[in-house]
Motif scaffolding. Structure first.
Motif, PDB file in Angstrom:
ATOM      1  N   TYR A  15       0.852  -1.183   0.000  1.00 18.00           N
ATOM      2  CA  TYR A  15       0.000   0.000   0.000  1.00 18.00           C
ATOM      3  C   TYR A  15       0.887   1.232   0.000  1.00 18.00           C
ATOM      4  CZ  TYR A  15      -3.584  -3.257   1.625  1.00 18.00           C
ATOM      5  OH  TYR A  15      -4.444  -4.316   1.734  1.00 18.00           O
ATOM      6  N   CYS A  16       0.458   2.250  -0.738  1.00 16.97           N
ATOM      7  CA  CYS A  16       1.213   3.503  -0.763  1.00 16.97           C
ATOM      8  C   CYS A  16       0.255   4.674  -0.854  1.00 16.97           C
ATOM      9  CB  CYS A  16       2.172   3.527  -1.954  1.00 16.97           C
ATOM     10  SG  CYS A  16       3.130   5.067  -2.070  1.00 16.97           S
ATOM     11  N   LEU A  17       0.520   5.668  -0.020  1.00 16.16           N
ATOM     12  CA  LEU A  17      -0.185   6.946  -0.080  1.00 16.16           C
ATOM     13  C   LEU A  17       0.842   8.023  -0.409  1.00 16.16           C
ATOM     14  CD1 LEU A  17      -2.320   6.629   3.177  1.00 16.16           C
ATOM     15  CD2 LEU A  17      -3.081   6.229   0.818  1.00 16.16           C
ATOM     16  N   VAL A  18       0.405   9.014  -1.169  1.00 15.11           N
ATOM     17  CA  VAL A  18       1.295  10.123  -1.490  1.00 15.11           C
ATOM     18  C   VAL A  18       0.666  11.430  -1.053  1.00 15.11           C
ATOM     19  CG1 VAL A  18       2.438   8.954  -3.411  1.00 15.11           C
ATOM     20  CG2 VAL A  18       0.393  10.337  -3.860  1.00 15.11           C
ATOM     21  N   ALA A  19       1.521  12.396  -0.803  1.00 16.98           N
ATOM     22  CA  ALA A  19       1.081  13.766  -0.537  1.00 16.98           C
ATOM     23  C   ALA A  19       1.376  14.562  -1.799  1.00 16.98           C
ATOM     24  CB  ALA A  19       1.829  14.359   0.656  1.00 16.98           C
ATOM     25  N   GLU A  20       0.375  15.307  -2.226  1.00 17.83           N
ATOM     26  CA  GLU A  20       0.504  16.080  -3.459  1.00 17.83           C
ATOM     27  C   GLU A  20       0.281  17.549  -3.140  1.00 17.83           C
ATOM     28  OE1 GLU A  20      -0.939  14.682  -7.643  1.00 17.83           O
ATOM     29  OE2 GLU A  20      -2.598  15.732  -6.667  1.00 17.83           O
ATOM     30  N   SER A  21       1.154  18.391  -3.655  1.00 18.06           N
ATOM     31  CA  SER A  21       1.031  19.837  -3.479  1.00 18.06           C
ATOM     32  C   SER A  21       1.313  20.489  -4.831  1.00 18.06           C
ATOM     33  CB  SER A  21       2.037  20.331  -2.432  1.00 18.06           C
ATOM     34  OG  SER A  21       1.914  21.718  -2.239  1.00 18.06           O
ATOM     35  N   ASP A  22       0.440  21.360  -5.257  1.00 19.57           N
ATOM     36  CA  ASP A  22       0.581  22.017  -6.562  1.00 19.57           C
ATOM     37  C   ASP A  22       0.816  21.009  -7.694  1.00 19.57           C
ATOM     38  OD1 ASP A  22       0.211  24.608  -5.528  1.00 19.57           O
ATOM     39  OD2 ASP A  22       2.336  24.722  -4.969  1.00 19.57           O
ATOM     40  N   LYS A  23       0.047  19.937  -7.674  1.00 17.61           N
ATOM     41  CA  LYS A  23       0.081  18.890  -8.704  1.00 17.61           C
ATOM     42  C   LYS A  23       1.415  18.147  -8.773  1.00 17.61           C
ATOM     43  CE  LYS A  23      -3.469  21.106 -11.432  1.00 17.61           C
ATOM     44  NZ  LYS A  23      -3.894  21.686 -12.664  1.00 17.61           N
ATOM     45  N   LYS A  24       2.187  18.201  -7.674  1.00 12.92           N
ATOM     46  CA  LYS A  24       3.468  17.504  -7.602  1.00 12.92           C
ATOM     47  C   LYS A  24       3.441  16.578  -6.389  1.00 12.92           C
ATOM     48  CE  LYS A  24       8.327  18.302  -6.566  1.00 12.92           C
ATOM     49  NZ  LYS A  24       9.321  19.242  -6.076  1.00 12.92           N
ATOM     50  N   ILE A  25       3.908  15.357  -6.559  1.00  9.88           N
ATOM     51  CA  ILE A  25       4.036  14.449  -5.420  1.00  9.88           C
ATOM     52  C   ILE A  25       5.234  14.904  -4.601  1.00  9.88           C
ATOM     53  CG2 ILE A  25       4.511  12.088  -4.691  1.00  9.88           C
ATOM     54  CD1 ILE A  25       3.029  11.139  -7.189  1.00  9.88           C
ATOM     55  N   VAL A  26       4.991  15.194  -3.315  1.00  8.66           N
ATOM     56  CA  VAL A  26       6.039  15.757  -2.461  1.00  8.66           C
ATOM     57  C   VAL A  26       6.435  14.822  -1.321  1.00  8.66           C
ATOM     58  CG1 VAL A  26       5.350  18.111  -3.052  1.00  8.66           C
ATOM     59  CG2 VAL A  26       4.397  17.025  -0.992  1.00  8.66           C
ATOM     60  N   GLY A  27       5.659  13.758  -1.132  1.00  9.09           N
ATOM     61  CA  GLY A  27       5.966  12.811  -0.064  1.00  9.09           C
ATOM     62  C   GLY A  27       5.234  11.512  -0.302  1.00  9.09           C
ATOM     63  N   ALA A  28       5.728  10.459   0.323  1.00  6.19           N
ATOM     64  CA  ALA A  28       5.098   9.142   0.184  1.00  6.19           C
ATOM     65  C   ALA A  28       5.301   8.345   1.458  1.00  6.19           C
ATOM     66  CB  ALA A  28       5.703   8.381  -1.003  1.00  6.19           C
ATOM     67  N   VAL A  29       4.292   7.558   1.772  1.00  2.46           N
ATOM     68  CA  VAL A  29       4.404   6.558   2.834  1.00  2.46           C
ATOM     69  C   VAL A  29       3.933   5.257   2.206  1.00  2.46           C
ATOM     70  CG1 VAL A  29       2.103   7.047   3.797  1.00  2.46           C
ATOM     71  CG2 VAL A  29       3.827   5.909   5.210  1.00  2.46           C
ATOM     72  N   TRP A  30       4.714   4.213   2.385  1.00  4.27           N
ATOM     73  CA  TRP A  30       4.313   2.930   1.829  1.00  4.27           C
ATOM     74  C   TRP A  30       4.667   1.823   2.804  1.00  4.27           C
ATOM     75  CZ3 TRP A  30       8.499   5.714   0.317  1.00  4.27           C
ATOM     76  CH2 TRP A  30       9.725   5.071   0.156  1.00  4.27           C
ATOM     77  N   VAL A  31       3.898   0.756   2.690  1.00  7.21           N
ATOM     78  CA  VAL A  31       4.108  -0.404   3.541  1.00  7.21           C
ATOM     79  C   VAL A  31       4.089  -1.651   2.681  1.00  7.21           C
ATOM     80  CG1 VAL A  31       3.064   0.656   5.595  1.00  7.21           C
ATOM     81  CG2 VAL A  31       1.646  -0.720   4.078  1.00  7.21           C
ATOM     82  N   ARG A  32       4.778  -2.629   3.175  1.00  7.69           N
ATOM     83  CA  ARG A  32       4.711  -3.959   2.571  1.00  7.69           C
ATOM     84  C   ARG A  32       5.236  -4.950   3.589  1.00  7.69           C
ATOM     85  NH1 ARG A  32       8.736  -4.338  -2.578  1.00  7.69           N
ATOM     86  NH2 ARG A  32       6.780  -5.173  -3.338  1.00  7.69           N
ATOM     87  N   ILE A  33       4.847  -6.176   3.406  1.00  5.39           N
ATOM     88  CA  ILE A  33       5.382  -7.231   4.262  1.00  5.39           C
ATOM     89  C   ILE A  33       6.664  -7.700   3.605  1.00  5.39           C
ATOM     90  CG2 ILE A  33       4.960  -9.527   5.188  1.00  5.39           C
ATOM     91  CD1 ILE A  33       1.964  -8.669   5.327  1.00  5.39           C
ATOM     92  N   MET A  34       7.759  -7.432   4.272  1.00  8.45           N
ATOM     93  CA  MET A  34       9.075  -7.678   3.678  1.00  8.45           C
ATOM     94  C   MET A  34      10.084  -7.980   4.771  1.00  8.45           C
ATOM     95  SD  MET A  34      10.007  -3.749   2.695  1.00  8.45           S
ATOM     96  CE  MET A  34       9.229  -2.458   3.665  1.00  8.45           C
TER      97      MET A  34
END
Length: 157
Positions: free
Chosen positions: A57-76
């Motif tokens: 799963y991954c969520l991103v933060a977008e500001s002014d139509k640009k991805i500026v951050g991401a948080v992601w998880v996986r079983i690894m």
């Protein structure tokens, strides 16, 4: 700072390479490693074939139509690995977007998503000197183990 949090699109998975590099904690006074460090197998585990495994799963933060951050998880089997039912977190933001609450919002959003998906806990590993330790504590992570350099933290969901 205006931003929105949303699910990453499959066409955007390649940006995780940039955020993996940004997730490398570099203490003050230490030279940043070369960008190709992310090609090491112990780091590729965070992004290789992302989206093709259950629990990615991954969520991103977008500001002014640009991805500026991401948080992601996986079983690894990463530094924060606890067991094969506990997703491990990775998070980063581009430097100019740090310290604006975006990371906290991303973490809380991912915790909510994992609760919805019925996970019981999530984990992460963080260097003891990383300023983000307090943010992780504030969103519900607790130190459960440590070695010389890192804490292993778990958030009960």
């Amino acid at each position: 700072m205006d931003y929105t949090i949303r699910n990453i699109r499959e066409t955007e998975y390649k940006i995780l390479s940039d955020f993996l590099y940004e997730a490398i904690f570099i203490p003050k006074g230490v030279k940043a490693p070369p960008k190709d460090i992310i090609n090491k197998p112990e780091l590729q585990v965070y992004i290789s074939d992302f989206g093709k495994h259950s629990g990615d799963y991954c969520l991103v933060a977008e500001s002014d139509k640009k991805i500026v951050g991401a948080v992601w998880v996986r079983i690894m089997n990463d530094y924060g690995h606890v067991d094969n039912e506990t997703p491990s977190f990775a998070i980063s933001l581009f430097p100019e977007y740090r310290n604006h609450g975006i990371g906290t919002a991303l973490m809380k959003s991912m915790i909510d998503l994992l609760k919805t998906e019925k996970y019981k806990q999530a984990s992460l590993a963080v260097q003891k000197t990383n300023y983000a330790v307090n943010m992780y504590k504030n969103v519900g992570f607790e130190i459960t183990d440590e070695n010389e350099e890192e804490y292993i933290m778990i958030c009960k969901l």
